[in-house]
Scaffold this motif. Structure first.
Motif, PDB file in Angstrom:
ATOM      1  N   VAL A   1       7.703 -15.274 -17.554  1.00 31.42           N
ATOM      2  CA  VAL A   1       8.535 -15.398 -18.752  1.00 31.42           C
ATOM      3  C   VAL A   1       8.124 -16.622 -19.569  1.00 31.42           C
ATOM      4  N   ILE A   2       7.830 -17.729 -18.896  1.00 31.53           N
ATOM      5  CA  ILE A   2       7.397 -18.936 -19.620  1.00 31.53           C
ATOM      6  C   ILE A   2       6.077 -18.681 -20.341  1.00 31.53           C
ATOM      7  N   LEU A   3       5.132 -18.060 -19.661  1.00 29.28           N
ATOM      8  CA  LEU A   3       3.850 -17.762 -20.292  1.00 29.28           C
ATOM      9  C   LEU A   3       3.996 -16.729 -21.403  1.00 29.28           C
ATOM     10  N   LEU A   4       4.898 -15.802 -21.226  1.00 30.16           N
ATOM     11  CA  LEU A   4       5.110 -14.756 -22.226  1.00 30.16           C
ATOM     12  C   LEU A   4       5.618 -15.346 -23.538  1.00 30.16           C
TER      13      LEU A   4
ATOM     14  N   GLU B   1       0.999 -10.783 -18.618  1.00 34.19           N
ATOM     15  CA  GLU B   1       2.222 -11.507 -18.273  1.00 34.19           C
ATOM     16  C   GLU B   1       3.381 -10.563 -17.991  1.00 34.19           C
ATOM     17  N   VAL B   2       3.435  -9.447 -18.692  1.00 33.32           N
ATOM     18  CA  VAL B   2       4.451  -8.437 -18.384  1.00 33.32           C
ATOM     19  C   VAL B   2       4.199  -7.865 -16.990  1.00 33.32           C
ATOM     20  N   LEU B   3       2.948  -7.641 -16.642  1.00 35.17           N
ATOM     21  CA  LEU B   3       2.613  -7.162 -15.295  1.00 35.17           C
ATOM     22  C   LEU B   3       3.005  -8.192 -14.234  1.00 35.17           C
ATOM     23  N   LEU B   4       2.837  -9.482 -14.544  1.00 33.10           N
ATOM     24  CA  LEU B   4       3.245 -10.534 -13.620  1.00 33.10           C
ATOM     25  C   LEU B   4       4.760 -10.514 -13.408  1.00 33.10           C
TER      26      LEU B   4
END
Length: 65
Positions: free
Chosen positions: A15-18, A30-33
């Motif tokens: 979420v932070i990276l997104l 990032e959604v996959l993460l």
């Protein structure tokens, strides 16, 4: 317990990276993460992994002596 901790960590980091994502590829990864983290969180909380059944794997903690 480990799955829950790792799952929560993956969700938070994703979420932070997104929030700072700039390219489509970064957003998809990032959604996959986040989804992988959610899977780890749910399977850890329930104590059941559907993949184990498909692989016919029984964890040592559930094996009968």
């Amino acid at each position: 317990m480990g799955r829950i901790v790792v799952g929560l960590g993956a969700i938070v980091v994703g979420v932070i990276l997104l929030a700072a994502a700039s390219s489509v590829l970064a957003i998809v990864l990032e959604v996959l993460l986040v989804l992988a983290g959610a899977d780890l969180l749910v399977t850890g909380a329930l104590g059941h992994c559907p993949l184990y059944r498909k692989l016919s794997y029984v964890p040592p903690s559930l094996r009968r002596p």
